[in-house]
Design an enzyme around this catalytic site. Sequence first.
Site, mmCIF file in Angstrom:
data_model
loop_
_atom_site.group_PDB
_atom_site.id
_atom_site.type_symbol
_atom_site.label_atom_id
_atom_site.label_comp_id
_atom_site.label_asym_id
_atom_site.label_seq_id
_atom_site.Cartn_x
_atom_site.Cartn_y
_atom_site.Cartn_z
ATOM 1 N N HIS A 272 0.837 -1.208 0.000
ATOM 2 C CA HIS A 272 0.000 0.000 0.000
ATOM 3 C C HIS A 272 0.871 1.257 0.000
ATOM 4 O O HIS A 272 0.612 2.201 -0.740
ATOM 5 C CB HIS A 272 -0.898 0.042 1.258
ATOM 6 C CG HIS A 272 -1.971 -0.995 1.303
ATOM 7 N ND1 HIS A 272 -2.149 -1.831 2.382
ATOM 8 C CD2 HIS A 272 -2.936 -1.327 0.407
ATOM 9 C CE1 HIS A 272 -3.192 -2.626 2.156
ATOM 10 N NE2 HIS A 272 -3.674 -2.348 0.964
ATOM 11 N N LYS B 222 -17.638 -7.175 7.923
ATOM 12 C CA LYS B 222 -16.364 -7.894 8.088
ATOM 13 C C LYS B 222 -15.877 -7.815 9.511
ATOM 14 O O LYS B 222 -16.135 -6.840 10.216
ATOM 15 C CB LYS B 222 -15.315 -7.271 7.158
ATOM 16 C CG LYS B 222 -15.278 -7.921 5.794
ATOM 17 C CD LYS B 222 -13.967 -7.593 5.102
ATOM 18 C CE LYS B 222 -13.826 -8.304 3.772
ATOM 19 N NZ LYS B 222 -12.600 -7.898 3.068
ATOM 20 N N ARG C 251 -1.135 -6.005 -8.372
ATOM 21 C CA ARG C 251 0.090 -6.731 -8.034
ATOM 22 C C ARG C 251 0.450 -7.744 -9.094
ATOM 23 O O ARG C 251 1.606 -7.923 -9.448
ATOM 24 C CB ARG C 251 -0.093 -7.453 -6.685
ATOM 25 C CG ARG C 251 -0.221 -6.502 -5.521
ATOM 26 C CD ARG C 251 -0.806 -7.179 -4.325
ATOM 27 N NE ARG C 251 -2.175 -7.620 -4.595
ATOM 28 C CZ ARG C 251 -3.030 -8.034 -3.683
ATOM 29 N NH1 ARG C 251 -2.651 -8.097 -2.432
ATOM 30 N NH2 ARG C 251 -4.255 -8.399 -4.001
ATOM 31 N N SER D 51 -2.949 -7.811 2.763
ATOM 32 C CA SER D 51 -3.215 -7.693 4.203
ATOM 33 C C SER D 51 -3.599 -9.046 4.783
ATOM 34 O O SER D 51 -3.126 -9.438 5.859
ATOM 35 C CB SER D 51 -4.344 -6.694 4.457
ATOM 36 O OG SER D 51 -4.020 -5.438 3.945
HETATM 37 O O1 PNS Z 1 -8.517 -3.251 0.085
HETATM 38 P P1 PNS Z 1 -9.638 -3.919 -0.635
HETATM 39 O O2 PNS Z 1 -10.416 -4.780 0.328
HETATM 40 O O3 PNS Z 1 -9.194 -4.654 -1.868
HETATM 41 O O4 PNS Z 1 -10.621 -2.740 -1.129
HETATM 42 C C1 PNS Z 1 -11.814 -3.039 -1.776
HETATM 43 C C2 PNS Z 1 -12.707 -1.796 -1.863
HETATM 44 C C3 PNS Z 1 -12.886 -1.160 -0.513
HETATM 45 C C4 PNS Z 1 -12.073 -0.788 -2.792
HETATM 46 C C5 PNS Z 1 -14.075 -2.262 -2.462
HETATM 47 O O5 PNS Z 1 -14.566 -3.340 -1.730
HETATM 48 C C6 PNS Z 1 -15.107 -1.166 -2.459
HETATM 49 O O6 PNS Z 1 -15.029 -0.245 -3.265
HETATM 50 N N1 PNS Z 1 -16.053 -1.230 -1.503
HETATM 51 C C7 PNS Z 1 -17.057 -0.204 -1.304
HETATM 52 C C8 PNS Z 1 -18.427 -0.664 -1.826
HETATM 53 C C9 PNS Z 1 -18.484 -0.487 -3.322
HETATM 54 O O7 PNS Z 1 -18.338 0.595 -3.854
HETATM 55 N N2 PNS Z 1 -18.729 -1.606 -4.006
HETATM 56 C C10 PNS Z 1 -18.833 -1.632 -5.450
HETATM 57 C C11 PNS Z 1 -17.467 -1.627 -6.090
HETATM 58 S S1 PNS Z 1 -17.644 -1.551 -7.820
#
Ligand code: PNS
Length: 188
Positions: free
Chosen positions: A38, A62, A115, A153
């Site tokens: 990150h 979660k 990644r 993570s």
């Molecule tokens: O660190 P992560 O868990 O890979 O992040 C994922 C994240 C937070 C970017 C994704 O889950 C997200 O955008 N969640 C918010 C809800 C949302 O907008 N969902 C639709 C995505 S198209």
Amino acid sequence: MKPPTTAGGSDPNAGPKLENIMRRAIFPGSFDPLTNGHLDIITRSSPLFDELIIAVLNNPDKQPMFSVEERCEMIKELLPAVVNTNCRFRVETFSGLTADFARLREATAIVRGIRAVSDYEYELRMALMNRRLEPAIETVFLMAAEEYSYVSSDLMKQVFVLGGRVEGLIPVLVEGKMREKLGEKNKV
Ligand code: PNS
């Protein structure tokens, strides 16, 4: 013939002054916890934007290792070490849709790290959905450094909890906080 002018010059038709153009992006994620991968993406995005909001998702579905407050605190503590141009960093929490949060903050871009090829399909679906929701906001994919290409993570938590070494993959501060968490858990 009229001499050419640059944006921000005395020509009233030249568009907005360069110094007034604000390029703001959000970098959304769970950050449970922040890894060196990150930090690498934050470092790589900093020359591209005037302001980068590290947006920590508050996801009640979660069971995280760290509360959103703890995650934000760690990120804030670690950000000064990020080699940086003039980019301003902010750390915020959000819930709901990333696209909504980006629009509310008037961001023009959503930064995501990639990644390996395996990330691409999931990231592409999210980017396309976010673009459908907010057509004016682009997702910018940045490639993480090779040495972090397998760092996530979840993997870091799993290895750490089982007693494996994670030095060099997560910040020392985060490792210390994970040790404290594990101590607290073992006391119960
Ligand atoms: O660190 P992560 O868990 O890979 O992040 C994922 C994240 C937070 C970017 C994704 O889950 C997200 O955008 N969640 C918010 C809800 C949302 O907008 N969902 C639709 C995505 S198209």
